[in-house]
Design a protein around this motif. Sequence first.
Motif, PDB file in Angstrom:
ATOM      1  N   HIS A  89      29.337  44.916  37.691  1.00  0.00           N
ATOM      2  CA  HIS A  89      28.810  44.028  38.286  1.00  0.00           C
ATOM      3  C   HIS A  89      28.529  42.820  37.143  1.00  0.00           C
ATOM      4  O   HIS A  89      28.793  41.747  37.196  1.00  0.00           O
ATOM      5  CB  HIS A  89      27.650  44.177  39.115  1.00  0.00           C
ATOM      6  CG  HIS A  89      27.699  44.743  40.302  1.00  0.00           C
ATOM      7  ND1 HIS A  89      26.827  45.234  41.173  1.00  0.00           N
ATOM      8  CD2 HIS A  89      28.976  45.128  40.994  1.00  0.00           C
ATOM      9  CE1 HIS A  89      27.328  45.986  42.216  1.00  0.00           C
ATOM     10  NE2 HIS A  89      28.520  45.843  41.950  1.00  0.00           N
ATOM     11  N   ILE A  92      31.852  41.453  35.805  1.00  0.00           N
ATOM     12  CA  ILE A  92      32.301  40.247  36.557  1.00  0.00           C
ATOM     13  C   ILE A  92      31.619  39.148  36.515  1.00  0.00           C
ATOM     14  O   ILE A  92      32.375  38.088  36.152  1.00  0.00           O
ATOM     15  CB  ILE A  92      32.469  40.921  38.078  1.00  0.00           C
ATOM     16  CG1 ILE A  92      33.454  42.221  38.362  1.00  0.00           C
ATOM     17  CG2 ILE A  92      32.922  39.743  38.761  1.00  0.00           C
ATOM     18  CD1 ILE A  92      33.085  42.668  39.533  1.00  0.00           C
ATOM     19  N   VAL A  93      30.380  39.178  36.509  1.00  0.00           N
ATOM     20  CA  VAL A  93      29.537  37.813  36.249  1.00  0.00           C
ATOM     21  C   VAL A  93      29.553  37.194  34.783  1.00  0.00           C
ATOM     22  O   VAL A  93      29.731  36.115  34.805  1.00  0.00           O
ATOM     23  CB  VAL A  93      28.036  38.091  36.624  1.00  0.00           C
ATOM     24  CG1 VAL A  93      27.204  36.880  36.257  1.00  0.00           C
ATOM     25  CG2 VAL A  93      27.737  38.673  38.077  1.00  0.00           C
ATOM     26  N   GLY A  95      32.343  37.544  32.970  1.00  0.00           N
ATOM     27  CA  GLY A  95      33.755  37.283  32.931  1.00  0.00           C
ATOM     28  C   GLY A  95      33.894  36.067  33.530  1.00  0.00           C
ATOM     29  O   GLY A  95      34.727  34.945  33.015  1.00  0.00           O
ATOM     30  N   VAL A  96      33.291  35.785  34.715  1.00  0.00           N
ATOM     31  CA  VAL A  96      33.143  34.602  35.499  1.00  0.00           C
ATOM     32  C   VAL A  96      32.737  33.369  34.794  1.00  0.00           C
ATOM     33  O   VAL A  96      33.337  32.141  34.574  1.00  0.00           O
ATOM     34  CB  VAL A  96      32.728  34.623  36.959  1.00  0.00           C
ATOM     35  CG1 VAL A  96      32.387  33.311  37.514  1.00  0.00           C
ATOM     36  CG2 VAL A  96      33.579  35.489  37.839  1.00  0.00           C
ATOM     37  N   ILE A  97      31.568  33.736  34.144  1.00  0.00           N
ATOM     38  CA  ILE A  97      30.809  32.702  33.360  1.00  0.00           C
ATOM     39  C   ILE A  97      31.836  32.072  32.215  1.00  0.00           C
ATOM     40  O   ILE A  97      31.727  30.759  31.570  1.00  0.00           O
ATOM     41  CB  ILE A  97      29.515  33.098  32.956  1.00  0.00           C
ATOM     42  CG1 ILE A  97      28.580  33.042  34.036  1.00  0.00           C
ATOM     43  CG2 ILE A  97      28.885  32.076  31.792  1.00  0.00           C
ATOM     44  CD1 ILE A  97      27.186  33.768  33.799  1.00  0.00           C
ATOM     45  N   GLY A  99      34.941  32.925  31.513  1.00  0.00           N
ATOM     46  CA  GLY A  99      36.106  32.027  32.161  1.00  0.00           C
ATOM     47  C   GLY A  99      35.939  30.504  32.634  1.00  0.00           C
ATOM     48  O   GLY A  99      36.858  29.970  32.274  1.00  0.00           O
ATOM     49  N   ALA A 100      34.933  30.168  33.065  1.00  0.00           N
ATOM     50  CA  ALA A 100      34.615  29.031  33.654  1.00  0.00           C
ATOM     51  C   ALA A 100      34.589  28.029  32.498  1.00  0.00           C
ATOM     52  O   ALA A 100      34.961  27.053  32.499  1.00  0.00           O
ATOM     53  CB  ALA A 100      33.472  28.743  34.343  1.00  0.00           C
TER      54      ALA A 100
END
Length: 196
Positions: A89, A92-93, A95-97, A99-100
């Motif tokens: 988890h 993923i969080v 990676g999203v931060i 990546g954005a």
Amino acid sequence: MGPLVVNEIISPDTNLFLAFLIGIGFGFVLESSGFSSSRKLAGMFYGYDTTVLKVFFTAAITALLGMLFFSLFGWVDLSLIYINPTFLHSAIVGGVIMGAGFIMGGFCPGTAFCAISIGKLDALAFIGGLFIGIVAFTEGYPMFEELYKAEFMGTPTINEFLGLSRGLFSFGLIAAAFGMFWVGEWAEKKFPREEY
């Protein structure tokens, strides 16, 4: 970048010095490849410049084949290589931060430091954000701890997770890399952009 064989062949101080030289070499390669340009980095996500994709896939398959052959020749014991534990988890969080931020501004932590080292001031915003994020996470860790430690998966490698041998996984990754090179070339023709 290390440690190298400390205390058996070289001293800890020599190990740090070699890591310093390797770091300088890595930064030189990043800069020579154009990775200090936020436009080139963001271009990967918009399709007009896939240099980053090609360089990273080339590095991945080179390292993969190198370690695979070193293991086959008995020069490296892959069971002794440290693998970061996987907490799904938080990965993923995070990676999203990241990546954005990468998509919006065109820098990741390494390329931001590469850019600031040659005087690109826009990278300061990302380095500042990096330190703000580190402090916020450290100070707020009790609030994030449950998420951070959620879905612990141990230290699986991708080939183990997929139930494939190292050789078969390596072949698949190389095939995927060639596929991505083709997609990258197609994207650059489909979404051309004037030189920047």
